[in-house]
Design an enzyme around this catalytic site. Structure first.
Site, PDB file in Angstrom:
ATOM      1  N   LEU F  75      -2.860  -5.089   7.387  1.00  0.00           N
ATOM      2  CA  LEU F  75      -2.813  -5.038   8.842  1.00  0.00           C
ATOM      3  C   LEU F  75      -2.908  -3.619   9.392  1.00  0.00           C
ATOM      4  CD1 LEU F  75      -0.163  -7.846   9.294  1.00  0.00           C
ATOM      5  CD2 LEU F  75      -2.639  -8.047   9.327  1.00  0.00           C
ATOM      6  N   CYS F  76      -3.226  -2.644   8.525  1.00  0.00           N
ATOM      7  CA  CYS F  76      -3.437  -1.272   8.981  1.00  0.00           C
ATOM      8  C   CYS F  76      -4.775  -1.146   9.698  1.00  0.00           C
ATOM      9  CB  CYS F  76      -3.448  -0.304   7.792  1.00  0.00           C
ATOM     10  SG  CYS F  76      -1.808   0.266   7.348  1.00  0.00           S
ATOM     11  N   ASP F 128      -0.689   7.330 -14.828  1.00  0.00           N
ATOM     12  CA  ASP F 128      -1.866   7.002 -15.620  1.00  0.00           C
ATOM     13  C   ASP F 128      -2.212   8.098 -16.632  1.00  0.00           C
ATOM     14  OD1 ASP F 128      -4.276   5.568 -16.342  1.00  0.00           O
ATOM     15  OD2 ASP F 128      -5.398   7.036 -15.179  1.00  0.00           O
TER      16      ASP F 128
END
Lengths: 158, 158, 158, 158, 158, 158
Positions: F75-76, F128
């Site tokens: 919803l940005c 990572d």
């Protein structure tokens, strides 16, 4: 010595802060070429007169590529381009596909990278579509021809 | 005359059907250069010895760019690269940043476009990071050096 | 009553676990149409014979759209399509642009959504390119014509 | 005869230059439907009263899809939507899921394509979530209901 | 001393070459939490019993986020996930939303980053949906719970 | 009781309509940490003095991640960030990598999510790059430190 705007004093890469800049009309024009064998050029020329034109596919890819610039170039600002124009022309004398892209924006940052990215993606697409017959093509001379707008003013390639 | 694999007889652009091909080990190596003014080269060299290295940013952008190839090149297959390696080197004698990219895949289609895209995005990123001091740089000689694997066999640039 | 595969017993949406499925050859064919005013159809027909063809742009957008399916449809698996083919034809009798897309994959999941997405994006692109002259166009009858491969076997629309 | 705005006189596809347009408030409303078997409709209705609602997933996909419009539609401008609203309703009398999307922007270009893309992606998502039980669904009647703002003024579907 | 696999001897970042690895079944499970004020927790709980559930939106965002991992994490391989599962639960005793994600792949590389990214995106989405009432939330304890498959074998958090 | 702005009265998720808001200068600062074993910290420290720095890769990933926020958080609003700054520092006393991100925009909506996403992606990238030697790292305490601009005014974490 001048230093690079994309690093802070600690060496961190930064997206340059343009929040204090006034929005101005920005234009950038870039160009580049794909060089190939004479037979390859003839093949593209033959297609150009009918549906299924290599240049038309590359031209569209260039426009879409301009829109992906902030996804590709790490420190480019996301921005709302108001115009992208990409043109490809054959120059049989040089066995070259010549590509030119023009981008516009009213905003706080220039659109040189968008124009250069459009040219690059169009050139890569020409390569992709013809590579089955010619792997020795070269993408070359990708450069900025012109920019205007913004604090650094107008640049015109000599 | 040979015709182009990316169009069907009606002139429709097609993503070539590779479903009947056996997966093989594919490798492609591409290269290219960014040419610049001597002062610009000196500036990049000066940074290279500390944190905030232009080449390190461009190198990472090249790797990420290889992964975006199917988003950029209309008729490229989406694929799961097993290796991407991008290297940038300064050649002060030519005032050049030389870029080389190697991509690998075990699959049904070659990875030439991924290697060429990695080189292009790395080159564009070099341009972006240095453009405030030198707008006359040229991205040049983007080409395939080597490919192996697949039905068309090995290609080695002369 | 049969229940939906995309929810677990707690009501969580899930990307269906296909890890135990054997890879098989998957094919899906989808179709759809854009209906428009007679004048609009005439305008597209007039362009079709020269460079700058609405259908060629939409056709390419459809191929690229198929590749974006896992970005758009929340529970679709990311996958490596081995073939995408999109065809557009004018049916002047119905003032319709008819679109058909065929996708292939050797994998653990079907490609119906990729074919349907290709048709949808091609149809939206036709709308986009012609909307300045006709805002009342309708995109309609997007449907699966055929699928084969996988546990659920072959489906053929009646 | 009127000609198409998305091609220049040479037949090049162009992203229309909107840089000279004044930003205005733009609104677009689009709609469409997914038609299905009565049993399928009953299944969706049954889910709607608990967590794990097909319509809620499709509704969210539609909003996210609106944001991807410039990635999907080749000649659409990238733009900064100020509002996206997507609503889905069941019409058991027609065995239909009816979808409506409203997009807003203060800018130089309309948002019709964003609204139409939101509807299309929501419809494709409904199809995806229910396709295991019904492959014969149809996505239909995707159309613009209303647009306002910009030089071409207000459009209201009859 | 052990060194990092993501750099070559020259200090270039590399996408690790997995082309010589055999594909194996890979599973990874990650978890994390969003901590909030008691009133905020009460608000989410109140929504959970009706349509418009914060957790359902975040859950879907987590699944879609897992698919975007190679776009976000520079050295992650693009890969074709065979399963993504995301679950969110309220723990009112700790005023916490607890998130767990499980990813699967049959391939040459692990899916830890995909599971961790799914948790992160789900957590960010919880924050986004509730931030108007509570800006002091914390996303915390994102960690790998379990991985199996591949040369490094099984990892189980203590 | 206050209710959530991201749902309408029917429970539909909505991208909040900001079209009536005046554009103001928005700033958001977020932070977070990656906690690790002492040996892992030592390994990152050892790299920091030469090319091939874990923190430099994560820093760049954070900047690029900020730009992907509207793709990740359902919803940005899509928006044109005018500045992104990400900094990572080692705190050997806590065996922590501390991350801070600052985002700016002149616009109709805040940039808290962009700053939080930048921190999250940078943290995931640290994980990572080091996970081959330490799978027990934790990403923790991702939080908003400061925001200013917009109707809700200034927020400062205590």
């Amino acid at each position: 010595m001048t230093d690079l705007t994309h690093f802070d004093p600690l060496g961190n890469a930064v997206m340059v802060d343009v929040s204090a800049k006034a929005p101005t009309e920005r234009v950038a024009v870039a160009a580049g070429s794909v060089l190939m064998a004479a037979d390859t050029m003839a093949l593209i020329q033959a297609r150009g007169v009918k549906k299924g034109d290599v240049l038309a596919v590359a031209q569209l890819a260039g426009i879409m590529g301009a829109k992906r610039t902030p996804d590709l170039i790490p420190l480019c600002h996301p921005l709302a381009l108001s115009s992208v124009k990409v043109e490809l022309q054959l120059d049989p004398a040089r066995n070259a596909v010549d590509i030119q892209a023009t981008c516009k924006l009213t905003g706080q940052t220039g659109v040189e990278m968008e124009a250069l990215t459009a040219v690059s993606v169009a050139a890569l697409t020409v390569y992709d579509m013809v590579k089955a017959v010619d792997k020795s093509m070269r993408i070359t001379d990708i450069r900025l021809l012109h920019k205007s707008g913004g604090k650094s003013g107008t640049y015109q390639a000599v």
